[in-house]
Design a protein around this motif. Structure first.
Motif, PDB file in Angstrom:
ATOM      1  N   PRO A  15       0.825  -1.212   0.000  1.00 61.07           N
ATOM      2  CA  PRO A  15       0.000   0.000   0.000  1.00 61.07           C
ATOM      3  C   PRO A  15       0.857   1.259   0.000  1.00 61.07           C
ATOM      4  N   LEU A  16       0.300   2.321  -0.573  1.00 63.94           N
ATOM      5  CA  LEU A  16       0.983   3.607  -0.618  1.00 63.94           C
ATOM      6  C   LEU A  16       0.077   4.682  -0.032  1.00 63.94           C
ATOM      7  N   SER A  17       0.678   5.635   0.674  1.00 61.86           N
ATOM      8  CA  SER A  17      -0.059   6.756   1.236  1.00 61.86           C
ATOM      9  C   SER A  17       0.113   7.975   0.343  1.00 61.86           C
ATOM     10  N   VAL A  18      -0.650   9.026   0.644  1.00 59.42           N
ATOM     11  CA  VAL A  18      -0.490  10.283  -0.077  1.00 59.42           C
ATOM     12  C   VAL A  18       0.944  10.793   0.069  1.00 59.42           C
ATOM     13  N   ALA A  19       1.490  10.696   1.259  1.00 63.74           N
ATOM     14  CA  ALA A  19       2.861  11.164   1.479  1.00 63.74           C
ATOM     15  C   ALA A  19       3.855  10.380   0.640  1.00 63.74           C
ATOM     16  N   ASP A  20       3.643   9.067   0.511  1.00 61.77           N
ATOM     17  CA  ASP A  20       4.534   8.249  -0.301  1.00 61.77           C
ATOM     18  C   ASP A  20       4.573   8.751  -1.743  1.00 61.77           C
ATOM     19  N   LEU A  21       3.392   8.961  -2.320  1.00 60.37           N
ATOM     20  CA  LEU A  21       3.337   9.358  -3.722  1.00 60.37           C
ATOM     21  C   LEU A  21       3.662  10.830  -3.921  1.00 60.37           C
ATOM     22  N   ALA A  22       3.368  11.663  -2.935  1.00 58.78           N
ATOM     23  CA  ALA A  22       3.682  13.088  -3.075  1.00 58.78           C
ATOM     24  C   ALA A  22       5.171  13.286  -3.324  1.00 58.78           C
ATOM     25  N   GLY A  23       6.002  12.426  -2.735  1.00 62.31           N
ATOM     26  CA  GLY A  23       7.438  12.517  -2.924  1.00 62.31           C
ATOM     27  C   GLY A  23       7.902  12.122  -4.308  1.00 62.31           C
ATOM     28  N   GLN A  24       6.987  11.650  -5.152  1.00 64.99           N
ATOM     29  CA  GLN A  24       7.312  11.234  -6.513  1.00 64.99           C
ATOM     30  C   GLN A  24       7.167  12.375  -7.531  1.00 64.99           C
ATOM     31  N   PHE A  25       6.726  13.530  -7.058  1.00 62.85           N
ATOM     32  CA  PHE A  25       6.464  14.630  -7.979  1.00 62.85           C
ATOM     33  C   PHE A  25       7.433  15.790  -7.762  1.00 62.85           C
ATOM     34  N   ALA A  26       7.660  16.556  -8.828  1.00 65.46           N
ATOM     35  CA  ALA A  26       8.459  17.770  -8.710  1.00 65.46           C
ATOM     36  C   ALA A  26       7.763  18.733  -7.756  1.00 65.46           C
TER      37      ALA A  26
END
Length: 362
Positions: A15-26
């Protein structure tokens, strides 16, 4: 601007959280237009770079892309709660909707939403020569407007121009009472709002907005009823039961499931789409909606307008002065139907809200 992580923070399947994926963006982009075009994940950018290098050096083949498409199909099935056999792949939502429109009986009544995105409306309007009538009503009246003559109910889960969220359960229930086929566009919803494709006969979604994929990767789902009643009028070689045995006619042996509605994939787009579709299939989308709509409501409070409970916040801006002010401040926003349109997604935070308020006050 800080560089995003180049790989996803958890192994595939976790599972991934918003924080996990937020770090994937510029970061620090001032980008508030996910409803127009999404931003790529770092993993998508990396996958596309690898793909281009492999293509450049002659190390890519259609078979490679076929495997990528199948992984993408499975990821989408997980995201929307249907079996993989119910998923078809394509490149444009209007083409997918046209399959339904072509099957509407002569003289039938189709119910749409006032001001809905044209890809959900034009395919049905184009059937007027057969006596097909397209009737549109305000989104709030959609469920109550379904009647005995309604052959198809077509709507977007989230309205493009206003960000309004449809009462999905009410529309589906009304259609069931009258035996109407249901068609729902998830393009402005999937990736930020929890969606359930299993309750709809046909869903369509282009992944280049909230799912942060390259343009050219689109998906559809088909219920058992839809598979029985619709014809794959756009069938090509990729719709064959055995893809690599379907390259030449005239004998046709289509897939027995939703793959019969596949169109030949835009290969490079799917190379970039797979990491994004996999990541969003593992995201807690309810958390994503809380994050995005929460920022939307914070902006409404700061601007002194009624909270909208939406990831897309809009307000009247007939002369586009507010859009111009935000653009001049370095923000990327959009205007639609005489309204300013600001969208919040995983990469946005309170700093973006403050930047909008500052731009408008200036």
């Amino acid at each position: 601007m800080t560089a995003p992580a180049r790989t996803l923070p958890a192994p595939t399947g976790a599972p991934l959280s918003v924080a996990d994926l937020a770090g994937q963006f510029a970061r620090g982009t001032g980008y508030l237009a996910a409803c127009t075009m999404g931003l790529p994940l770092a993993a998508t950018l990396e996958a596309q770079q690898r793909d281009q290098e492999a293509w450049w050096t002659g190390r890519r083949s259609p078979v490679d892309y076929g495997a990528i498409v199948e992984e993408s199909r499975a990821a989408w099935a997980r995201s929307v709660g249907v079996p993989t056999s119910a998923v078809a792949i394509g490149s444009q939502t209007s083409v997918m909707v046209s399959v339904v429109a072509a099957a509407v009986p002569d003289g039938a009544d189709v119910l749409c939403v006032d001001g809905d995105f044209s890809s959900m409306v034009f395919p049905f309007v184009a059937q007027a020569h057969r006596g097909v009538t397209v009737r549109s009503v305000p989104l709030a009246e959609l469920a109550e407007s379904v009647g005995e003559r309604t052959a198809v109910v077509a709507w977007s889960a989230v309205q493009s121009a206003t960000g309004e969220v449809a009462d999905h359960a009410a529309v589906v229930a009304a259609a069931a009472r009258h035996g109407s086929l249901t068609v729902c566009d998830l393009t402005q919803a999937a990736g930020v709002l929890p969606v359930d494709a299993a309750t709809v006969d046909v869903t369509v979604c282009h992944a280049y907005k909230w799912l942060c994929s390259p343009r050219g990767a689109a998906l559809a789902t088909f219920s058992a009823r839809a598979l029985a009643e619709l014809r794959p009028v756009q069938a090509g070689w990729y719709a064959g039961e055995s893809v690599w045995s379907s390259c030449y006619g005239p004998e046709m042996h289509l897939a027995s499931d939703a793959r019969a509605f596949d169109v030949s994939p835009a290969w490079q787009a799917w190379a970039g789409a797979l990491p994004a579709l996999d990541a969003f299939s593992r995201l807690d989308v309810a958390e994503a909606w809380t994050h995005a709509s929460g920022l939307g409501d914070e902006l409404c409070r700061r601007l002194g307008i009624a909270e909208q409970g939406q990831a897309i916040v809009t307000w009247p801006d007939a002369e586009a002065r507010d859009v111009a002010a935000m653009t001049a401040a370095g923000l990327t926003v959009s205007g639609r139907a005489g309204r300013a349109r600001v969208a919040f997604h995983l990469w946005n935070d309170g700093d973006d809200v403050e930047a909008v308020v500052r731009a408008l006050r200036t």
